[in-house]
Design an enzyme around this catalytic site. Structure first.
Site, short mmCIF file in Angstrom:
data_model
loop_
_atom_site.label_atom_id
_atom_site.label_comp_id
_atom_site.label_asym_id
_atom_site.label_seq_id
_atom_site.Cartn_x
_atom_site.Cartn_y
_atom_site.Cartn_z
N LYS A 185 3.93 9.60 8.32
CA LYS A 185 3.60 9.07 9.64
C LYS A 185 4.49 9.62 10.77
CE LYS A 185 0.77 5.35 7.96
NZ LYS A 185 0.91 4.70 6.67
N ASP B 279 9.66 3.44 -0.26
CA ASP B 279 8.56 4.05 0.48
C ASP B 279 8.78 3.79 1.98
OD1 ASP B 279 6.26 4.97 1.64
OD2 ASP B 279 4.87 3.89 0.33
N TYR C 14 0.87 -1.18 0.00
CA TYR C 14 0.00 0.00 0.00
C TYR C 14 0.90 1.22 0.00
CZ TYR C 14 -3.36 3.54 1.42
OH TYR C 14 -4.15 4.68 1.45
C1 LIG Z 1 0.21 5.00 5.31
C2 LIG Z 1 1.06 4.77 4.12
C3 LIG Z 1 1.05 5.64 3.02
C4 LIG Z 1 0.06 6.75 2.90
O1 LIG Z 1 0.22 7.71 3.88
P1 LIG Z 1 -1.03 8.66 4.25
O2 LIG Z 1 -0.43 9.68 5.16
O3 LIG Z 1 -2.04 7.78 4.92
O4 LIG Z 1 -1.55 9.24 3.00
C5 LIG Z 1 1.97 5.45 2.01
N1 LIG Z 1 2.85 4.44 2.05
C6 LIG Z 1 2.89 3.57 3.08
C7 LIG Z 1 3.89 2.47 3.07
C8 LIG Z 1 1.98 3.68 4.12
O5 LIG Z 1 1.96 2.79 5.11
#
Ligand SMILES: *Cc1c(COP(=O)(O)O)cnc(C)c1O
Length: 443
Positions: A267, A239, A145
Site C-alpha cells: 500500500k 503484516d 485479511y
Molecule cells: C491490502 C492488504 C493485503 C493485500 O495487499 P494487496 O496489495 O491488496 O494484494 C495484505 N495484508 C493486509 C493487512 C492488507 O490490508
C-alpha cells in the site's frame, strides 16, 4: 441532489465483460448497498466521479494514498521514469535505493525484496516460514485479511467460526494447515501452541487490526505472540501492509518494541503505484537467494515506475514533522467527532491511532477487541451512513470492516466538516434504525 446516472450507466455497460463490473469486490458496494460509483479522477484529498460529483476522500484507495491523490512530486517522478522505460527486466539503482531506505528505517529488518502486491508479499513470507521451519501450520486471526493467496484464504472448514474472505476453490489439505485464533485472545493462542506448537511454522498478525474496521492490540498481546513463537521455534510475521510508514517512517514495529522475524509492506510504500515487499532477518530472507530453497520471482517486481513513485513518496514522508502533522490531524478528527457525536447523542465509540481510526457502530464505550465484537455492530446503520455521507460529499470505505483513512492531503477544514457530517449522518441513520428497532442493543 447528487446524480449517479453516468456511474450507473457505465456499470450496466461493464457488467457483460467484468463480473459485478469491478476487479476487486468491495468496489461493487455490495456491503453498503446503494449505487456504486465510477471514479474519474483524484486530486489531493478529493475524488471526482464520472457524474462530476466531488468527494472528500476518506477511503484513500484503501489506505494506499497517504499523500493524497496525484501528489506533484510523485507525478513528476512517474512522468520522468515513464520516458526512461516502465519495466526493464533488470535490477536498477532505484530499487537498491528504496531497499536501503526501508531497511534503514526499521531495525527489525535486515533485507527486503519487492513484489507487486501485498498478497504476493505475505504469500512469500509464509512460504519462507514454512521452508525455514519445515512445518506446515499457520496461525491466523479471525477477521484478519492478508491478501487473496490460497494459503492466506485457507481456513479450517470444520471450525464453524464466521471469518471473512471465505471462498471455494481452496484444496481441503490447505484448509487443514491453518489454525484460527481470536484477535487479542492470549489464552486461546497459548492453547493452540500447547496443542500444536511443534507443527506451527508461523503466526501472522496485523499489528493493529485494520481489516475489522479498527481494532487495537491489547497491551501485552504482541509480546505474548513473540514469546510463544520463541518458545516453540515458530516465526512471527508482522503484516504491515497497512501500518507500515503510516505512523512513523518505517514499520509500526519501531513504535511497539516488538521484533518480528518477517515484516510485509505494501500500500503506502508504493506512493500510489502497485507494490508489495517482504523483509526480515537475513537468516530468513537468505532462503530466496539462488540455491537457497525458496522461489519467488516477478516480471514487474521492483519495476522502475513503481520504484520511482515509491522513492518520491518516501522523500515526502521523510520530511521533518510529517508524522507529527498526521498525529495532529488524527487528534483533530477525534475531538471534532466526539463533539459531533455528543451533540447528537450518538453512543458510538471512535477509536484512533495516528491518522487511522474507526467508529464502532454499537452502543458501547468499550473498545472492540476481536472479530466477535466487530460482528456485534449494526451494519445496516453503516449502510445508511455510507449513502448519506456520499450525498454530503464524503467518500468512506464501502464496508464497515475498513477503517477511516486520513491522509496528509486532508485540511483541518476537511476534517471538521467530515466530523460534523458524520455526526448528522449517524444521527439520521440511528433515528431510522430506532424506528424499526426501538431498543438499540447495548454491548
Ligand atoms: C491490502 C492488504 C493485503 C493485500 O495487499 P494487496 O496489495 O491488496 O494484494 C495484505 N495484508 C493486509 C493487512 C492488507 O490490508
Amino acid at each position: 441532489m447528487r446524480s449517479t446516472k453516468t456511474s450507473a450507466h457505465l456499470f450496466d455497460l461493464a457488467l457483460p465483460t467484468i463480473p459485478d463490473g469491478v476487479s476487486s469486490p468491495m468496489r461493487a458496494f455490495r456491503q453498503v448497498g446503494g449505487n456504486p460509483i465510477c471514479a474519474a479522477s483524484g486530486n489531493g484529498a478529493t475524488l471526482t466521479d464520472v457524474d462530476g460529483n466531488v468527494y472528500t476522500d476518506f477511503l484513500n484507495a484503501f489506505g494506499a494514498q497517504l499523500l493524497g491523490h496525484a501528489h506533484p512530486a510523485v507525478v513528476e517522478a512517474i512522468r520522468q521514469q515513464a520516458a526512461r522505460g516502465t519495466v526493464l527486466g533488470l535490477t536498477s539503482p532505484l530499487e537498491h535505493r528504496l531497499a536501503q531506505r526501508i531497511v534503514e528505517s526499521t531495525p527489525a529488518i535486515e533485507q527486503i525484496r519487492f513484489v507487486c502486491s501485498g498478497t504476493e508479499a505475505v504469500m512469500t513470507a509464509t512460504r519462507i516460514a514454512r521452508a525455514h521451519t519445515g512445518r506446515n501450520l499457520l496461525v491466523k486471526f479471525v477477521g484478519s485479511y492478508h491478501g487473496h493467496s490460497d494459503v492466506l484464504l485457507a481456513s479450517p472448514t470444520t471450525s464453524g467460526i464466521k471469518t471473512k474472505g471465505v471462498t471455494q476453490g481452496i484444496p481441503e489439505n490447505l484448509n487443514r494447515e491453518v489454525l484460527l485464533c481470536q484477535y487479542n485472545d492470549q489464552a486461546q493462542l497459548s492453547n493452540l501452541f500447547a496443542e500444536h506448537g511443534d507443527a506451527i511454522a508461523a503466526v501472522i498478525v496485523e499489528p493493529y487490526a485494520t481489516n475489522m474496521g479498527f481494532v487495537r492490540p491489547q497491551p501485552g498481546f504482541m509480546a505474548e505472540i513473540r514469546r510463544l513463537c520463541d518458545q516453540f521455534g515458530s516465526l512471527f510475521i508482522f503484516d504491515e501492509v497497512v501500518t507500515g510508514f503510516r505512523f512513523t517512517f518505517g514499520g509500526i514495529c519501531n513504535l511497539m518494541d516488538i521484533d518480528p522475524d518477517l515484516v510485509t509492506f505494501g500500500k503506502i510504500i508504493g506512493g500510489g503505484a502497485p507494490i508489495g515487499a517482504y523483509a526480515g532477518k537475513a537468516r530468513f530472507m537468505q532462503h530466496v537467494a539462488i540455491g537457497n530453497t525458496v522461489f519467488q520471482s516477478g516480471t514487474f517486481a521492483a519495476n522502475p515506475l513503481t520504484m520511482a513513485a515509491a522513492n518520491a513518496a518516501l522523500d515526502v514522508m521523510a520530511q521533518a514533522g510529517f508524522y507529527e502533522e498526521l498525529e495532529r490531524k488524527g487528534q483533530l478528527l477525534e475531538s471534532s467527532l466526539n463533539k459531533a457525536f455528543n451533540a447528537h447523542n450518538i453512543p458510538f465509540l471512535f477509536t484512533r491511532y495516528g491518522a487511522l481510526g474507526g467508529v464502532a457502530f454499537r452502543d458501547s464505550q468499550r473498545a472492540m477487541k476481536s472479530y466477535k465484537d466487530v460482528k456485534t455492530q449494526h451494519y445496516e446503520i453503516y449502510t445508511k451512513v455510507h449513502q448519506l455521507m456520499l450525498d454530503k460529499g464524503f467518500l468512506m470505505a464501502p464496508s464497515l470492516e475498513e477503517p477511516i483513512f486520513l491522509g496528509a492531503a486532508h485540511s483541518d477544514d476537511d476534517l471538521r466538516s467530515f466530523a460534523s457530517a458524520l455526526g448528522e449522518a449517524a444521527s439520521e441513520a440511528l433515528a431510522a434504525h430506532r424506528q424499526a428497532f426501538p431498543v438499540l442493543l447495548p454491548f
